[in-house]
Design a protein around this motif. Structure first.
Motif, PDB file in Angstrom:
ATOM      1  N   GLU A  31       0.839  -1.208   0.000  1.00 58.38           N
ATOM      2  CA  GLU A  31       0.000   0.000   0.000  1.00 58.38           C
ATOM      3  C   GLU A  31       0.872   1.256   0.000  1.00 58.38           C
ATOM      4  O   GLU A  31       0.599   2.211  -0.721  1.00 58.38           O
ATOM      5  N   MET A  32       1.924   1.256   0.806  1.00 59.60           N
ATOM      6  CA  MET A  32       2.834   2.407   0.858  1.00 59.60           C
ATOM      7  C   MET A  32       3.531   2.607  -0.485  1.00 59.60           C
ATOM      8  O   MET A  32       3.652   3.733  -0.978  1.00 59.60           O
ATOM      9  N   PHE A  33       3.991   1.521  -1.060  1.00 58.66           N
ATOM     10  CA  PHE A  33       4.670   1.597  -2.350  1.00 58.66           C
ATOM     11  C   PHE A  33       3.739   2.178  -3.420  1.00 58.66           C
ATOM     12  O   PHE A  33       4.145   3.023  -4.217  1.00 58.66           O
ATOM     13  N   ALA A  34       2.484   1.749  -3.406  1.00 57.34           N
ATOM     14  CA  ALA A  34       1.508   2.249  -4.369  1.00 57.34           C
ATOM     15  C   ALA A  34       1.268   3.746  -4.211  1.00 57.34           C
ATOM     16  O   ALA A  34       0.887   4.417  -5.173  1.00 57.34           O
ATOM     17  N   LYS A  35       1.517   4.276  -3.014  1.00 54.82           N
ATOM     18  CA  LYS A  35       1.347   5.709  -2.755  1.00 54.82           C
ATOM     19  C   LYS A  35       2.632   6.503  -2.998  1.00 54.82           C
ATOM     20  O   LYS A  35       2.689   7.695  -2.733  1.00 54.82           O
ATOM     21  N   GLY A  36       3.680   5.840  -3.462  1.00 57.36           N
ATOM     22  CA  GLY A  36       4.902   6.548  -3.800  1.00 57.36           C
ATOM     23  C   GLY A  36       5.977   6.552  -2.728  1.00 57.36           C
ATOM     24  O   GLY A  36       6.991   7.234  -2.865  1.00 57.36           O
ATOM     25  N   LEU A  37       5.771   5.781  -1.650  1.00 56.18           N
ATOM     26  CA  LEU A  37       6.797   5.677  -0.615  1.00 56.18           C
ATOM     27  C   LEU A  37       7.731   4.515  -0.964  1.00 56.18           C
ATOM     28  O   LEU A  37       7.421   3.685  -1.813  1.00 56.18           O
ATOM     29  N   TYR A  38       8.873   4.466  -0.279  1.00 55.46           N
ATOM     30  CA  TYR A  38       9.861   3.420  -0.513  1.00 55.46           C
ATOM     31  C   TYR A  38      10.027   2.597   0.766  1.00 55.46           C
ATOM     32  O   TYR A  38      10.908   2.858   1.573  1.00 55.46           O
ATOM     33  N   PRO A  39       9.180   1.600   0.955  1.00 51.95           N
ATOM     34  CA  PRO A  39       9.224   0.825   2.194  1.00 51.95           C
ATOM     35  C   PRO A  39      10.343  -0.211   2.217  1.00 51.95           C
ATOM     36  O   PRO A  39      10.637  -0.853   1.200  1.00 51.95           O
ATOM     37  N   PHE A  40      10.962  -0.355   3.380  1.00 53.19           N
ATOM     38  CA  PHE A  40      11.831  -1.505   3.633  1.00 53.19           C
ATOM     39  C   PHE A  40      10.955  -2.531   4.330  1.00 53.19           C
ATOM     40  O   PHE A  40      10.305  -2.232   5.333  1.00 53.19           O
ATOM     41  N   VAL A  41      10.964  -3.746   3.826  1.00 49.23           N
ATOM     42  CA  VAL A  41      10.037  -4.775   4.275  1.00 49.23           C
ATOM     43  C   VAL A  41      10.794  -5.955   4.889  1.00 49.23           C
ATOM     44  O   VAL A  41      11.284  -6.817   4.171  1.00 49.23           O
ATOM     45  N   PRO A  42      10.919  -6.000   6.214  1.00 54.34           N
ATOM     46  CA  PRO A  42      11.653  -7.096   6.845  1.00 54.34           C
ATOM     47  C   PRO A  42      11.119  -8.486   6.497  1.00 54.34           C
ATOM     48  O   PRO A  42      11.879  -9.452   6.511  1.00 54.34           O
ATOM     49  N   TRP A  43       9.862  -8.596   6.174  1.00 53.85           N
ATOM     50  CA  TRP A  43       9.281  -9.903   5.872  1.00 53.85           C
ATOM     51  C   TRP A  43       9.819 -10.486   4.569  1.00 53.85           C
ATOM     52  O   TRP A  43       9.723 -11.690   4.352  1.00 53.85           O
ATOM     53  N   TYR A  44      10.400  -9.673   3.725  1.00 54.91           N
ATOM     54  CA  TYR A  44      11.020 -10.210   2.510  1.00 54.91           C
ATOM     55  C   TYR A  44      12.282 -11.009   2.835  1.00 54.91           C
ATOM     56  O   TYR A  44      12.794 -11.740   1.991  1.00 54.91           O
ATOM     57  N   ASP A  45      12.776 -10.903   4.070  1.00 59.28           N
ATOM     58  CA  ASP A  45      13.926 -11.698   4.510  1.00 59.28           C
ATOM     59  C   ASP A  45      13.673 -13.190   4.326  1.00 59.28           C
ATOM     60  O   ASP A  45      14.613 -13.962   4.156  1.00 59.28           O
ATOM     61  N   LYS A  46      12.430 -13.551   4.378  1.00 60.85           N
ATOM     62  CA  LYS A  46      12.098 -14.970   4.249  1.00 60.85           C
ATOM     63  C   LYS A  46      12.682 -15.544   2.967  1.00 60.85           C
ATOM     64  O   LYS A  46      13.065 -16.712   2.916  1.00 60.85           O
ATOM     65  N   TYR A  65      20.813  -6.868   9.440  1.00 69.50           N
ATOM     66  CA  TYR A  65      20.368  -6.410   8.128  1.00 69.50           C
ATOM     67  C   TYR A  65      19.212  -5.413   8.269  1.00 69.50           C
ATOM     68  O   TYR A  65      19.225  -4.333   7.679  1.00 69.50           O
ATOM     69  N   SER A  66      18.239  -5.758   9.078  1.00 70.45           N
ATOM     70  CA  SER A  66      17.094  -4.874   9.280  1.00 70.45           C
ATOM     71  C   SER A  66      17.509  -3.561   9.934  1.00 70.45           C
ATOM     72  O   SER A  66      17.089  -2.476   9.511  1.00 70.45           O
ATOM     73  N   ILE A  67      18.339  -3.636  10.960  1.00 74.36           N
ATOM     74  CA  ILE A  67      18.756  -2.426  11.669  1.00 74.36           C
ATOM     75  C   ILE A  67      19.550  -1.501  10.741  1.00 74.36           C
ATOM     76  O   ILE A  67      19.429  -0.273  10.824  1.00 74.36           O
ATOM     77  N   ALA A  68      20.339  -2.063   9.853  1.00 75.36           N
ATOM     78  CA  ALA A  68      21.084  -1.230   8.899  1.00 75.36           C
ATOM     79  C   ALA A  68      20.117  -0.393   8.057  1.00 75.36           C
ATOM     80  O   ALA A  68      20.395   0.775   7.753  1.00 75.36           O
ATOM     81  N   TRP A  69      18.971  -0.961   7.710  1.00 78.71           N
ATOM     82  CA  TRP A  69      17.968  -0.221   6.946  1.00 78.71           C
ATOM     83  C   TRP A  69      17.189   0.749   7.823  1.00 78.71           C
ATOM     84  O   TRP A  69      16.862   1.855   7.391  1.00 78.71           O
ATOM     85  N   LEU A  70      16.900   0.352   9.040  1.00 82.65           N
ATOM     86  CA  LEU A  70      16.222   1.267   9.957  1.00 82.65           C
ATOM     87  C   LEU A  70      17.054   2.535  10.142  1.00 82.65           C
ATOM     88  O   LEU A  70      16.522   3.642  10.122  1.00 82.65           O
ATOM     89  N   ASP A  71      18.344   2.372  10.291  1.00 80.55           N
ATOM     90  CA  ASP A  71      19.234   3.506  10.545  1.00 80.55           C
ATOM     91  C   ASP A  71      19.235   4.552   9.429  1.00 80.55           C
ATOM     92  O   ASP A  71      19.570   5.705   9.667  1.00 80.55           O
ATOM     93  N   VAL A  72      18.872   4.165   8.215  1.00 76.03           N
ATOM     94  CA  VAL A  72      18.857   5.122   7.099  1.00 76.03           C
ATOM     95  C   VAL A  72      17.435   5.461   6.641  1.00 76.03           C
ATOM     96  O   VAL A  72      17.246   6.110   5.616  1.00 76.03           O
ATOM     97  N   ILE A  92      11.488   0.459  17.742  1.00 78.97           N
ATOM     98  CA  ILE A  92      10.873   1.755  18.044  1.00 78.97           C
ATOM     99  C   ILE A  92      11.817   2.586  18.907  1.00 78.97           C
ATOM    100  O   ILE A  92      12.019   3.780  18.646  1.00 78.97           O
ATOM    101  N   GLU A  93      12.395   1.962  19.922  1.00 82.34           N
ATOM    102  CA  GLU A  93      13.339   2.676  20.784  1.00 82.34           C
ATOM    103  C   GLU A  93      14.511   3.225  19.975  1.00 82.34           C
ATOM    104  O   GLU A  93      14.931   4.364  20.162  1.00 82.34           O
ATOM    105  N   ARG A  94      15.025   2.423  19.066  1.00 82.45           N
ATOM    106  CA  ARG A  94      16.149   2.871  18.230  1.00 82.45           C
ATOM    107  C   ARG A  94      15.714   4.018  17.321  1.00 82.45           C
ATOM    108  O   ARG A  94      16.430   4.996  17.157  1.00 82.45           O
ATOM    109  N   ALA A  95      14.541   3.900  16.711  1.00 88.38           N
ATOM    110  CA  ALA A  95      14.045   4.960  15.834  1.00 88.38           C
ATOM    111  C   ALA A  95      13.913   6.268  16.604  1.00 88.38           C
ATOM    112  O   ALA A  95      14.337   7.330  16.118  1.00 88.38           O
TER     113      ALA A  95
END
Length: 116
Positions: A31-46, A65-72, A92-95
């Motif tokens: 849904e976010m992608f369809a609205k023009g955002l660039y989501p990082f999706v941890p579930w794709y790790d599967k 891997y996930s935290i590296a993306w959260l940081d940016v 959330i605490e890190r963000a």
């Protein structure tokens, strides 16, 4: 760019719960992608775990891997059902520590995205 880290429950007590968590997270990201955002999706790790089934991957690699993306990321979105997820609570605490805004409502996220 509007990079959004999508956070929420991943694991569960049974495989059906895990699959539902993955589906929910991927749906919100789409849904976010369809609205023009660039989501990082941890579930794709599967896909890494599935395609590299014969490797000695560790849970820590996936966390790192996930935290590296959260940081940016520029924002974080919390997928409904996140409240019992220890991993999401830590994210959330890190963000917040990094000054990354955290959203639980898609409309609020979209409103924020339009302002930047």
């Amino acid at each position: 760019m509007k990079r959004v880290y999508v956070a929420g429950a991943y694991s569960g007590t049974d495989v059906l719960t895990v699959l539902k968590n993955i589906g929910r997270g991927e749906w919100y990201a789409a849904e976010m992608f369809a609205k023009g955002l660039y989501p990082f999706v941890p579930w794709y790790d599967k896909d890494f775990a599935i395609k590299l089934w014969d490797r000695d991957l560790t849970v820590q690699q996936f966390y790192d891997y996930s935290i590296a993306w959260l940081d940016v990321s520029e924002a974080m979105f919390l997928v409904p059902g996140w409240k019992d997820s220890k991993g999401t609570i830590a994210e959330i605490e890190r963000a917040k520590k990094l000054g990354i805004p955290v959203f639980e409502d898609l409309d609020a996220l979209y409103g924020w995205a339009l302002k930047i």
